[in-house]
Design a protein around this motif. Structure first.
Motif, short mmCIF file in Angstrom:
data_model
loop_
_atom_site.label_atom_id
_atom_site.label_comp_id
_atom_site.label_asym_id
_atom_site.label_seq_id
_atom_site.Cartn_x
_atom_site.Cartn_y
_atom_site.Cartn_z
N ARG A 75 90.82 122.02 157.81
CA ARG A 75 90.90 120.59 158.10
C ARG A 75 91.87 119.89 157.15
O ARG A 75 92.51 118.90 157.53
N GLN A 76 91.96 120.38 155.93
CA GLN A 76 92.91 119.81 154.98
C GLN A 76 94.34 119.98 155.47
O GLN A 76 95.19 119.09 155.32
N THR A 77 94.61 121.14 156.10
CA THR A 77 95.94 121.37 156.68
C THR A 77 96.19 120.41 157.84
O THR A 77 97.31 119.90 158.01
N ALA A 78 95.14 120.15 158.61
CA ALA A 78 95.27 119.19 159.72
C ALA A 78 95.60 117.79 159.19
O ALA A 78 96.38 117.06 159.79
N VAL A 79 95.01 117.43 158.05
CA VAL A 79 95.30 116.13 157.43
C VAL A 79 96.76 116.09 156.97
O VAL A 79 97.44 115.08 157.13
N VAL A 80 97.24 117.19 156.39
CA VAL A 80 98.65 117.26 155.96
C VAL A 80 99.57 117.10 157.17
O VAL A 80 100.58 116.38 157.11
N ALA A 81 99.24 117.76 158.27
CA ALA A 81 100.05 117.65 159.49
C ALA A 81 100.09 116.20 159.96
O ALA A 81 101.14 115.69 160.37
N TYR A 82 98.94 115.55 159.87
CA TYR A 82 98.88 114.13 160.26
C TYR A 82 99.73 113.27 159.32
O TYR A 82 100.52 112.43 159.77
N GLN A 83 99.54 113.43 157.99
CA GLN A 83 100.23 112.53 157.05
C GLN A 83 101.73 112.70 157.10
O GLN A 83 102.47 111.72 156.99
N PHE A 84 102.22 113.93 157.28
CA PHE A 84 103.66 114.14 157.42
C PHE A 84 104.15 113.59 158.76
O PHE A 84 105.21 112.97 158.84
N GLY A 85 103.39 113.86 159.81
CA GLY A 85 103.79 113.38 161.14
C GLY A 85 103.82 111.88 161.22
O GLY A 85 104.67 111.29 161.89
N ASP A 86 102.90 111.24 160.51
CA ASP A 86 102.86 109.78 160.49
C ASP A 86 103.91 109.19 159.55
O ASP A 86 104.53 108.18 159.85
N MET A 143 91.91 116.11 166.25
CA MET A 143 92.49 117.20 165.46
C MET A 143 91.45 117.92 164.60
O MET A 143 91.62 119.10 164.30
N LYS A 144 90.38 117.24 164.21
CA LYS A 144 89.35 117.88 163.38
C LYS A 144 88.70 119.06 164.10
O LYS A 144 88.73 120.19 163.59
N PRO A 145 88.12 118.87 165.31
CA PRO A 145 87.55 120.03 166.00
C PRO A 145 88.62 121.01 166.47
O PRO A 145 88.36 122.22 166.54
N LEU A 146 89.80 120.50 166.76
CA LEU A 146 90.89 121.37 167.21
C LEU A 146 91.30 122.33 166.09
O LEU A 146 91.55 123.51 166.33
N ALA A 147 91.33 121.82 164.84
CA ALA A 147 91.65 122.68 163.70
C ALA A 147 90.62 123.78 163.55
O ALA A 147 90.95 124.95 163.28
N ASP A 148 89.33 123.44 163.75
CA ASP A 148 88.28 124.45 163.66
C ASP A 148 88.44 125.51 164.74
O ASP A 148 88.24 126.71 164.49
N GLN A 202 90.95 111.80 155.77
CA GLN A 202 89.99 112.69 155.11
C GLN A 202 88.56 112.27 155.39
O GLN A 202 87.68 113.14 155.52
N LYS A 203 88.31 110.99 155.49
CA LYS A 203 86.96 110.54 155.85
C LYS A 203 86.57 111.05 157.23
O LYS A 203 85.46 111.55 157.45
N ILE A 204 87.49 110.90 158.19
CA ILE A 204 87.21 111.35 159.55
C ILE A 204 87.05 112.87 159.60
O ILE A 204 86.21 113.40 160.32
N ALA A 205 87.87 113.58 158.80
CA ALA A 205 87.80 115.05 158.77
C ALA A 205 86.65 115.56 157.91
O ALA A 205 86.47 116.77 157.76
N GLY A 226 95.68 128.67 153.02
CA GLY A 226 94.36 128.17 153.38
C GLY A 226 93.95 126.96 152.57
O GLY A 226 92.87 126.92 151.98
N PHE A 227 94.82 125.96 152.54
CA PHE A 227 94.61 124.73 151.76
C PHE A 227 93.23 124.16 152.09
O PHE A 227 92.96 123.72 153.21
N GLY A 228 92.34 124.15 151.12
CA GLY A 228 90.97 123.77 151.34
C GLY A 228 90.63 122.37 150.92
O GLY A 228 91.52 121.57 150.62
N PRO A 229 89.35 122.05 150.85
CA PRO A 229 88.91 120.67 150.60
C PRO A 229 89.10 120.20 149.17
O PRO A 229 88.96 119.02 148.90
#
Length: 473
Positions: free
Chosen positions: A405-416, A394-399, A193-196, A469-472
């Motif tokens: 970006r919150q969805t991108a974080v979820v994708a990361y946390q589940f994938g990790d 993934m941050k700019p890719l999500a945009d 979340q800090k990076i995003a 549209g899971f937001g911040p």
């Protein structure tokens, strides 16, 4: 007679290879890929917000090919053991220290008394442990630290008629549920979340809902397996291990009397674990500090249990020797990462997967990001390391693809999170299995159905958060 001989040949033909053979085969495959995959790397810079060294998303470039040569292949194993030395020695120290405590008889007496109290209420044990350890995973990233709790979990599970897999699962899979949901995990969701550039631990309620879902699935799965084993011990995936360890199973019909020295030893264990949890949570302790605390716990507990210094030393050796197989697995598994890093293909794989997401239709790009993170986790099993390597991309890719970006974080946390419980490159998993004396292939056989359920559930949840549209916040 001929039919019997044919049946024996078939059994030999389909025998699962030894764990070391599996791991070395993966190392060999990665070495071959260094001749096929173009070498490349990202430039990196220090990010003051996340306090991590992160990749620069647009900086990927090809570099001179550096294929792994024949002798390099064998060097990867001692290099891997060097890289993983802290984990390997941690495992030896935990095994030796726990044996010192076990030799006092306090563990047998204490767990025997607890197991006796739980007779007829065995179903409460599994969900209780899973929930407790999930909170550790969700808040302070409990992962490698579960290693020190596994021997006690196994001893208690066996005393109640279950097996080593049940005792291991109710601790490690509980921590995995919490680690994956990560509603206050500073090492995964916090870094991502800090990076995003999202508010720290935002989306808390949604992630707590994730945890409840994962816990329900995991508790049902582990209880079903445990009940089957209790009813028919022969179906245990580690039946051979249970037969070997049968002398260590606590006999509830003949529980040793809890004497004064046993109370003192048990008090030392409680205080010691409390000290470790405090150190991890408040002072950021890791392997060195935890192993030091556990060693002190073993020595102090041993003396309070009336063991002589020489007896303590002998017991330490016995405990460390009993987990040599598993401790070495950690180093061999790390050799896989050594080959990819030395062969300069790790960043190439990350870049290739990120590029593939851009070509996906918008409707499935979030799931594509999730699958990409699952694959990357095999190569970068460190949670914070994966965040630092992938979230800047993934941050700019999500945009670009139109997901939050919150969805991108979820994708990361589940994938990790999910696959840390099954991939052989995970030092935490290999450390746990070494202490539990469970062969990797046996654990894989137990876990793969749950892993598929977890992964499918994760995909469904990602589709849902993408739709809403899971937001911040």
């Amino acid at each position: 007679m001929a039919a019997s001989h044919k049946q024996n040949n078939n059994k030999k033909k389909f025998k699962v290879p030894h764990t070391y053979v599996i791991l070395f085969s993966v190392i060999l495959i990665m070495a071959i890929l260094t001749y096929i995959i173009p070498a490349g790397e990202y430039d990196r810079e220090y990010d003051e917000v996340s306090e991590k060294t992160v990749v620069i998303p647009t900086s990927f470039h090809n570099v001179q090919q550096n294929p792994i040569k024949f002798f390099d292949l064998f060097q990867s194993i001692p290099k891997g053991m060097q890289d993983a030395s802290s984990i390997i020695f941690f495992i030896f120290i935990v095994g030796g220290a726990f044996q010192m405590i076990t030799a006092t008889g306090a563990i047998e007496a204490g767990i025997g008394k607890l197991a006796k109290a739980l007779e007829g209420k065995e179903k409460l044990l599994i969900p209780s442990f899973i929930i407790i350890f999930s909170l550790g995973g969700a808040t302070f990233g409990l992962s490698e630290e579960t290693i020190v709790f596994v021997p006690i979990g196994i001893a208690l599970a066996r005393a109640l008629g279950f097996d080593a897999i049940t005792g291991t699962a109710m601790i490690t899979l509980g921590a995995a549920c919490g680690f994956t949901s990560g509603f206050m995990n500073p090492f995964t969701v916090g870094v991502a979340q800090k990076i995003a550039e999202l508010p720290l631990f935002s989306g808390l309620r949604v992630r707590i809902a994730f945890l409840i879902i994962f816990l329900a699935i995991t508790i049902v799965y582990v209880i079903r397996y445990a009940e089957k084993v209790k009813k028919d011990p022969s179906i245990s995936f580690v039946r051979e291990l249970e037969i070997e360890e049968k002398d260590k199973v606590i006999d509830l019909s003949n529980i040793p009397q809890l004497e004064t020295q046993h109370h003192l030893v048990l008090a030392t264990i409680v205080v010691g674990f409390g000290f470790i949890i405090w150190g991890v949570f408040k002072n950021g302790w890791y392997i060195t500090e935890i192993s030091s605390a556990f060693l002190a716990m073993g020595i102090i507990g041993g003396f309070l249990g009336k063991l002589s210094p020489s007896r303590l030393a002998q017991e330490f050796i016995v405990g460390a020797k009993s987990i040599v197989f598993g401790a070495l697995v950690v180093g061999i598994a790390r050799g896989i990462l050594v080959v990819m890093q030395d062969g300069m293909i790790l960043d190439s794989i990350v870049n290739g997967l990120a590029t593939a997401i851009q070509s996906l239709p918008n409707s499935i790009s979030a799931v594509g990001m999730y699958i990409t993170q699952v694959i990357i986790n095999f190569f970068i099993p460190s949670g914070s390391g994966q965040a630092a390597a992938t979230m800047p991309i993934m941050k700019p890719l999500a945009d670009i693809v139109g997901i939050t970006r919150q969805t991108a974080v979820v994708a990361y946390q589940f994938g990790d999170g999910f696959t840390n419980s099954i991939i052989p490159t995970s030092a935490s998993l290999m450390g746990v299995l070494s202490v539990a004396k469970i062969p990797y292939e046996k654990w894989f056989k137990f876990l793969w159905p749950l892993m598929l359920i977890w992964l499918a559930t994760g995909a469904i949840l990602i589709i849902i958060v993408n739709i809403i549209g899971f937001g911040p916040f």
